[in-house]
Design a protein around this motif. Structure first.
Motif, PDB file in Angstrom:
ATOM      1  N   ALA A 160       0.816  -1.211   0.000  1.00 33.00           N
ATOM      2  CA  ALA A 160       0.000   0.000   0.000  1.00 33.00           C
ATOM      3  C   ALA A 160       0.850   1.262   0.000  1.00 33.00           C
ATOM      4  CB  ALA A 160      -0.929   0.010   1.205  1.00 33.00           C
ATOM      5  N   LEU A 161       2.168   1.128   0.228  1.00 31.82           N
ATOM      6  CA  LEU A 161       3.052   2.293   0.153  1.00 31.82           C
ATOM      7  C   LEU A 161       3.198   2.772  -1.283  1.00 31.82           C
ATOM      8  CD1 LEU A 161       5.810   1.114   2.657  1.00 31.82           C
ATOM      9  CD2 LEU A 161       4.071   2.870   3.051  1.00 31.82           C
ATOM     10  N   VAL A 162       2.853   1.920  -2.234  1.00 31.21           N
ATOM     11  CA  VAL A 162       2.840   2.328  -3.641  1.00 31.21           C
ATOM     12  C   VAL A 162       1.474   2.940  -3.937  1.00 31.21           C
ATOM     13  CG1 VAL A 162       3.106   1.591  -6.032  1.00 31.21           C
ATOM     14  CG2 VAL A 162       4.394   0.431  -4.213  1.00 31.21           C
ATOM     15  N   PRO A 163       1.411   4.220  -4.297  1.00 34.19           N
ATOM     16  CA  PRO A 163       0.128   4.890  -4.523  1.00 34.19           C
ATOM     17  C   PRO A 163      -0.734   4.151  -5.545  1.00 34.19           C
ATOM     18  CG  PRO A 163       1.914   6.486  -4.480  1.00 34.19           C
ATOM     19  CD  PRO A 163       2.555   5.135  -4.478  1.00 34.19           C
ATOM     20  N   GLY A 164      -2.011   4.028  -5.231  1.00 28.15           N
ATOM     21  CA  GLY A 164      -2.940   3.345  -6.114  1.00 28.15           C
ATOM     22  C   GLY A 164      -3.273   1.945  -5.653  1.00 28.15           C
ATOM     23  N   THR A 165      -2.437   1.371  -4.775  1.00 30.77           N
ATOM     24  CA  THR A 165      -2.675   0.002  -4.310  1.00 30.77           C
ATOM     25  C   THR A 165      -3.878  -0.051  -3.380  1.00 30.77           C
ATOM     26  OG1 THR A 165      -0.322  -0.520  -4.474  1.00 30.77           O
ATOM     27  CG2 THR A 165      -1.675  -1.963  -3.096  1.00 30.77           C
ATOM     28  N   SER A 166      -3.966   0.863  -2.437  1.00 31.12           N
ATOM     29  CA  SER A 166      -4.993   0.955  -1.404  1.00 31.12           C
ATOM     30  C   SER A 166      -4.635   0.101  -0.205  1.00 31.12           C
ATOM     31  CB  SER A 166      -6.379   0.552  -1.915  1.00 31.12           C
ATOM     32  OG  SER A 166      -7.305   0.448  -0.842  1.00 31.12           O
ATOM     33  N   ARG A 167      -4.449   0.761   0.941  1.00 33.46           N
ATOM     34  CA  ARG A 167      -4.100   0.045   2.162  1.00 33.46           C
ATOM     35  C   ARG A 167      -5.234  -0.879   2.587  1.00 33.46           C
ATOM     36  NH1 ARG A 167      -4.944  -1.026   6.756  1.00 33.46           N
ATOM     37  NH2 ARG A 167      -6.890   0.103   6.555  1.00 33.46           N
ATOM     38  N   SER A 168      -6.447  -0.342   2.600  1.00 36.88           N
ATOM     39  CA  SER A 168      -7.573  -1.193   2.983  1.00 36.88           C
ATOM     40  C   SER A 168      -7.799  -2.285   1.948  1.00 36.88           C
ATOM     41  CB  SER A 168      -8.837  -0.355   3.167  1.00 36.88           C
ATOM     42  OG  SER A 168      -9.223   0.256   1.957  1.00 36.88           O
ATOM     43  N   GLY A 169      -7.628  -1.943   0.665  1.00 35.56           N
ATOM     44  CA  GLY A 169      -7.852  -2.912  -0.402  1.00 35.56           C
ATOM     45  C   GLY A 169      -6.916  -4.100  -0.322  1.00 35.56           C
ATOM     46  N   ILE A 170      -5.628  -3.858  -0.103  1.00 34.36           N
ATOM     47  CA  ILE A 170      -4.661  -4.962  -0.110  1.00 34.36           C
ATOM     48  C   ILE A 170      -4.774  -5.806   1.152  1.00 34.36           C
ATOM     49  CG2 ILE A 170      -2.713  -3.746   0.954  1.00 34.36           C
ATOM     50  CD1 ILE A 170      -2.597  -6.182  -2.048  1.00 34.36           C
ATOM     51  N   THR A 171      -5.107  -5.186   2.283  1.00 32.87           N
ATOM     52  CA  THR A 171      -5.277  -5.980   3.504  1.00 32.87           C
ATOM     53  C   THR A 171      -6.574  -6.789   3.462  1.00 32.87           C
ATOM     54  OG1 THR A 171      -6.144  -3.971   4.580  1.00 32.87           O
ATOM     55  CG2 THR A 171      -3.859  -4.549   5.015  1.00 32.87           C
ATOM     56  N   ILE A 172      -7.614  -6.233   2.867  1.00 36.86           N
ATOM     57  CA  ILE A 172      -8.855  -6.989   2.674  1.00 36.86           C
ATOM     58  C   ILE A 172      -8.607  -8.149   1.712  1.00 36.86           C
ATOM     59  CG2 ILE A 172     -11.135  -6.901   1.584  1.00 36.86           C
ATOM     60  CD1 ILE A 172     -11.418  -4.064   2.765  1.00 36.86           C
ATOM     61  N   THR A 173      -7.843  -7.901   0.651  1.00 32.23           N
ATOM     62  CA  THR A 173      -7.502  -8.950  -0.306  1.00 32.23           C
ATOM     63  C   THR A 173      -6.794 -10.108   0.393  1.00 32.23           C
ATOM     64  OG1 THR A 173      -7.291  -7.378  -2.143  1.00 32.23           O
ATOM     65  CG2 THR A 173      -6.165  -9.485  -2.381  1.00 32.23           C
ATOM     66  N   ALA A 174      -5.807  -9.782   1.214  1.00 32.75           N
ATOM     67  CA  ALA A 174      -5.068 -10.812   1.943  1.00 32.75           C
ATOM     68  C   ALA A 174      -5.986 -11.573   2.894  1.00 32.75           C
ATOM     69  CB  ALA A 174      -3.907 -10.183   2.710  1.00 32.75           C
ATOM     70  N   ALA A 175      -6.847 -10.842   3.590  1.00 29.46           N
ATOM     71  CA  ALA A 175      -7.753 -11.481   4.548  1.00 29.46           C
ATOM     72  C   ALA A 175      -8.746 -12.414   3.857  1.00 29.46           C
ATOM     73  CB  ALA A 175      -8.495 -10.421   5.353  1.00 29.46           C
ATOM     74  N   ARG A 176      -9.260 -12.003   2.704  1.00 32.12           N
ATOM     75  CA  ARG A 176     -10.197 -12.871   1.971  1.00 32.12           C
ATOM     76  C   ARG A 176      -9.516 -14.153   1.506  1.00 32.12           C
ATOM     77  NH1 ARG A 176     -13.782 -14.429   1.879  1.00 32.12           N
ATOM     78  NH2 ARG A 176     -14.745 -14.402  -0.173  1.00 32.12           N
ATOM     79  N   ARG A 177      -8.258 -14.053   1.049  1.00 32.46           N
ATOM     80  CA  ARG A 177      -7.530 -15.246   0.618  1.00 32.46           C
ATOM     81  C   ARG A 177      -7.217 -16.152   1.810  1.00 32.46           C
ATOM     82  NH1 ARG A 177      -8.102 -18.018  -3.115  1.00 32.46           N
ATOM     83  NH2 ARG A 177      -6.091 -19.017  -2.771  1.00 32.46           N
ATOM     84  N   LEU A 178      -7.104 -15.579   2.976  1.00 33.56           N
ATOM     85  CA  LEU A 178      -6.822 -16.368   4.182  1.00 33.56           C
ATOM     86  C   LEU A 178      -8.070 -17.031   4.743  1.00 33.56           C
ATOM     87  CD1 LEU A 178      -4.339 -13.918   5.943  1.00 33.56           C
ATOM     88  CD2 LEU A 178      -3.789 -16.205   5.063  1.00 33.56           C
ATOM     89  N   GLY A 179      -9.244 -16.682   4.177  1.00 37.01           N
ATOM     90  CA  GLY A 179     -10.468 -17.356   4.577  1.00 37.01           C
ATOM     91  C   GLY A 179     -11.392 -16.574   5.490  1.00 37.01           C
ATOM     92  N   TYR A 180     -11.193 -15.256   5.576  1.00 40.75           N
ATOM     93  CA  TYR A 180     -12.077 -14.443   6.424  1.00 40.75           C
ATOM     94  C   TYR A 180     -13.281 -13.963   5.619  1.00 40.75           C
ATOM     95  CZ  TYR A 180      -8.302 -14.312   9.844  1.00 40.75           C
ATOM     96  OH  TYR A 180      -7.338 -14.681  10.760  1.00 40.75           O
TER      97      TYR A 180
END
Length: 267
Positions: A160-180
């Motif tokens: 998310a330090l790279v502009p455009g990635t989205s901090r909430s977006g990338i952490t939500i993405t990781a959480a969904r892949r982890l099964g949340y």
């Protein structure tokens, strides 16, 4: 700074900070696409303070539990959910803080502030969010958040330090892949934002505090108040919608915006 410009920056930051569409990317685009003056670090800090206040208020019950758990961590007594939540939040925050310092010291944070970078990251990680949301299972809840998952989500947050990635977006993405579940993924992402925004605010605030005058303080206060109001509204709407709607609307927005930005960047 003109009042309209202040409110515009605050509204953009407030709406986009917690939606998975990248607030930093939108704030970089504002001067690039409109010709407006860059709002500067003082206003950046102010709107982050406003959004921080919103997420603290909305998730106060969870954050209070984490605060109650900190003394137990200091005593090495991680024997209840409060201490466990606090420990996971600390672990999830360390990677992005260290990476953020590296970005700042090396100047990478300035190098990456371009329309092309924002466009590519908006498009790519929008597609990745869709993939994770559609293929992720639902077998975990936020109450079962563990150290391994906190580490993975913390490492993902570095992107998310790279502009455009989205901090909430990338952490939500990781959480969904982890099964949340969607709502739990968003909840964990929002809780992770508190120490992250706080660390970022301290770093930026230390640089601008001595340079602020009465006019700057007034502008910062206006921006913070509007950002707080918009962020609180955006949070409430998103968390309510996630009970029945997927992340697909945000993905569609990211794809359209990303393609438009790439067209602007390369033409």
């Amino acid at each position: 700074m003109p009042i309209f410009h202040l409110i515009l920056v605050a509204v953009i930051q407030g709406i986009t900070e917690f939606l998975p569409i990248s607030s930093s990317g939108h704030l970089i685009l504002l001067p690039n696409l409109t010709g407006m003056e860059d709002q500067g670090q003082v206003i950046d800090v102010a709107v982050h303070v406003g959004t921080l206040g919103a997420v603290v208020l909305y998730f106060w019950a969870d954050l209070r539990r984490a605060l109650l758990g900190i003394p137990k961590i200091l005593r090495r007594q991680i024997d209840d959910q409060n201490a466990w939540l606090a420990l996971c939040l600390i672990i999830a925050t360390i990677p992005v803080v260290l990476a953020g310092l590296i970005f700042k010291l090396t100047g990478l944070d300035d190098i990456l502030r371009s329309v092309a970078v924002v466009g590519w990251m908006t498009l790519i990680f929008g597609i990745v969010l869709y993939w994770a949301d559609q293929t992720g299972t639902v077998e975990k809840t936020a109450e079962r958040w563990g150290i391994k998952d906190a580490v993975i989500m913390g490492l993902a947050q570095i992107l998310a330090l790279v502009p455009g990635t989205s901090r909430s977006g990338i952490t939500i993405t990781a959480a969904r892949r982890l099964g949340y579940a969607r709502e739990d993924a968003a909840r964990l992402a929002m809780l992770m934002s508190v120490p992250t925004i706080l660390a970022s605010g301290v770093l930026l605030g230390a640089e601008v505090a001595l340079a602020m005058d009465a006019a700057a303080v007034k502008d910062a206060a206006i921006a913070a108040v509007f950002a707080f109001g918009m962020a609180l509204a955006a949070l409430a709407i998103m968390m309510r919608l996630l009970r029945s709607v997927s992340f697909t609307p945000y993905v569609i927005y990211r794809i359209v915006l990303g393609l438009a930005l790439l067209w602007v960047a390369y033409t």
